[in-house]
Design a protein around this motif. Structure first.
Motif, PDB file in Angstrom:
ATOM      1  N   THR A  98      -1.750  63.022  34.795  1.00  0.00           N
ATOM      2  CA  THR A  98      -1.091  63.342  33.533  1.00  0.00           C
ATOM      3  C   THR A  98       0.408  63.078  33.599  1.00  0.00           C
ATOM      4  N   SER A 111       1.857  60.089  31.299  1.00  0.00           N
ATOM      5  CA  SER A 111       2.814  60.484  30.262  1.00  0.00           C
ATOM      6  C   SER A 111       4.198  59.886  30.496  1.00  0.00           C
ATOM      7  N   TYR A 154      -1.736  67.160  25.690  1.00  0.00           N
ATOM      8  CA  TYR A 154      -2.903  66.573  26.340  1.00  0.00           C
ATOM      9  C   TYR A 154      -4.156  67.370  25.989  1.00  0.00           C
ATOM     10  N   GLY A 207      -2.873  61.958  25.804  1.00  0.00           N
ATOM     11  CA  GLY A 207      -1.640  62.573  25.330  1.00  0.00           C
ATOM     12  C   GLY A 207      -1.455  62.382  23.843  1.00  0.00           C
ATOM     13  N   TYR A 233      -2.331  58.254  20.511  1.00  0.00           N
ATOM     14  CA  TYR A 233      -2.379  58.692  21.906  1.00  0.00           C
ATOM     15  C   TYR A 233      -1.350  57.897  22.719  1.00  0.00           C
TER      16      TYR A 233
END
Length: 525
Positions: free
Chosen positions: A98, A102, A183, A193, A386
């Motif tokens: 993540t 991101s 998320y 995300g 996203y």
């Protein structure tokens, strides 16, 4: 650009101006007024500038509920950056994925919570984080990692940043700027995300007015702040209305109800799973909960109705609602003056600026009232997409702004939407559609059934058949539950197997992880 829009980072100063000396926060015996909390947010914002956070940067936050989390949720967008809340149930690979996906340049984390050692997991994730190439600095609260800096050091460095520098940075923030990457809970596959700008602040504020939240309210804040529900409906709601919140690092029903009694709590929140735990705790040891004024309980699925009905008698009236990461927390809401049936068996009325359509699952045409189909949503709170996943965005968001929620729903003649379930949760048993929520709601009426989840199990003849996982408080037998269904519901809806378990696997937001139950079924049957 920002005319008539309240920006996320401006909320604490507005609260301090309007309710400076009124209580804002209680956490583990410590207390803050709105004025004191706004001062803390300013210190954190200056610390972020000193750290090197620039306009548009992504800042990941990995910690359980605590005052610093609340400070960051305003300070990060105040300096024009984007907060990336991380699920506290993430483990090494989850957090690495993540943070890298991101493109977060900064990560602010807690070293540990109880037996969970976040620092150790971050240490193990460092090679993946370094390989990702985006992360520049880790700020740790508590025990430090190699090359991390402490929370206290960040705040100290921030004392060198002037009020003018902070004001100059804040003045550059636009309502269209990225405010959050939310998320998804990740019940299936890698989380995505969800991009949100500052506009959903208006949606939360309008709902605060709708529900009559005000400076006299005391919210019990135990929903995880990394989830839109806790972020929007509790933390933001308090700051927008001048109320106060009693913050809990984790959800413990006994502590929550004790606090209702001790602090004069007026508002509770949660999914049916949270309320079920609160009901059990209140039945075991009764507290004085007469201070409670209202609660939120997203209803609609048949499985939620029995719990929702009980709550009205044991605690307080509740309002229902519908939302998801991609749309914001509650884009539909009922009202306390709605009927009991509307508040416990439907999922609310669309908020201002939000449109709903229900479309045929196969052909895609718009359906009429009381017809079940795929739920589509359009409005100013809907995500722009996203992060870093244009193909996934194109799959759910069309050129006209309509979002395919992935949910099955219907629109009633009274205008309320009813959430029925997820597309992927619908079972196809011998060509017949079976809603797990319908079967769950039916069996929840059986005495001793505390929680139930129905999933599909592969079948050579029927493609799949229902299997029920049950948490029971009595000596129920599988045959007794199956017999309860015979002759009462269609045979293809009756679970072929009943599996008793001690506890449902769930996401931190309280949603049952059915993908895990499907795997258990394959192992146990």
């Amino acid at each position: 650009m920002n005319d008539n829009w309240l920006l996320m980072g401006d909320i604490p100063d507005r609260a301090a101006r309007l309710w400076k000396d009124r209580p804002a926060l209680v956490f583990q015996g410590a207390r803050w007024t709105h004025g004191e909390f706004a001062d803390d947010v300013q210190r954190v914002a200056k610390g972020l500038i000193a750290l090197g956070v620039e306009h548009g940067d992504h800042v990941a936050v990995w910690m359980t509920n605590r005052p610093e989390w609340l400070q960051l949720m305003y300070a990060i967008p105040r300096v024009g950056a984007c907060i990336v809340p991380l699920n506290t149930r993430y483990r090494t690979d989850d957090v690495a994925y993540t943070v890298v996906q991101s493109e977060s340049k900064f990560l602010i984390a807690l070293d540990r919570s109880g037996p969970i050692d976040y620092g150790e997991m971050l240490e193990a994730a460092l090679p993946q984080l370094d390989e990702g190439g985006h992360l520049r600095q880790i700020v740790m609260m508590g025990e430090q990692l190699q090359n991390s800096i402490s929370w206290e050091t960040m705040l100290h460095q921030g004392t060198q940043v002037s009020d003018e520098q902070l004001h100059s940075r804040s003045a550059q923030v636009s309502v269209e700027d990225r405010m959050m990457l939310a998320y998804t809970s990740g019940t299936t596959g890698h989380p995505k995300g969800v991009i949100h700008c500052h506009k959903p602040v208006r949606n939360t504020y309008e709902r605060a007015m709708l529900l009559g939240h005000n400076r006299n309210d005391v919210h019990l804040s135990y929903l995880p702040l990394f989830h839109a529900y806790g972020f929007s409906e509790v933390a933001m709601m308090v700051a927008l209305t001048g109320g106060s919140q009693v913050l809990f690092d984790v959800f413990e029903p006994d502590q929550v109800l004790d606090a209702v009694e001790e602090e004069g709590g007026t508002v509770l929140h949660g999914f049916d799973s949270h309320w079920a735990d609160l009901i059990r705790e209140q039945q075991q040891r009764e507290r004085d909960v007469t201070s409670l004024r209202v609660g939120t309980l997203p209803a609609g699925m048949e499985s939620t109705v029995p719990i929702a009905r009980q709550v009205q008698d044991i605690f307080c009236p509740t309002t229902s609602g519908f939302g998801m990461s991609e749309t914001w927390a509650f884009i539909a809401s009922s009202h306390v003056t709605n009927t009991l049936e509307q508040r416990t068996e439907a999922s609310g009325y669309p908020m201002y600026g939000i449109e709903f359509e229900v479309r045929d699952l196969d052909q895609g045409h718009v359906l009429g009232e009381n017809e079940q189909g795929a739920l589509y949503v359009r409005g100013y709170t809907v995500t722009s997409g996203y992060w870093g996943k244009p193909e996934a965005t194109a799959e759910v968001l069309d050129d006209d702004g309509w979002l395919d929620t992935g949910d099955v729903a219907l629109l009633r003649p009274d205008g309320h939407v009813v959430f029925i379930g997820r597309h992927k949760d619908m079972l196809k048993v011998g060509g017949e559609n079976v809603s797990p929520a319908e079967v769950e709601g039916y069996l929840l009426e059986v005495e001793g059934v505390e929680e139930i989840a129905v999933v599909g199990y592969p079948d050579d003849r029927l493609v799949e058949v229902p299997v029920a996982f049950v948490v029971s408080s009595t000596d129920l037998s599988a045959e007794a539950l199956i017999e309860r269904c015979r002759g009462k519901i269609a045979s293809f809806k009756i679970p072929r197997h009943i599996i008793f378990i001690d506890e449902m696997p769930s996401t931190p937001s309280g949603k049952i992880r059915k993908i895990e139950l499907r795997e258990w079924a394959l192992q146990k049957i």
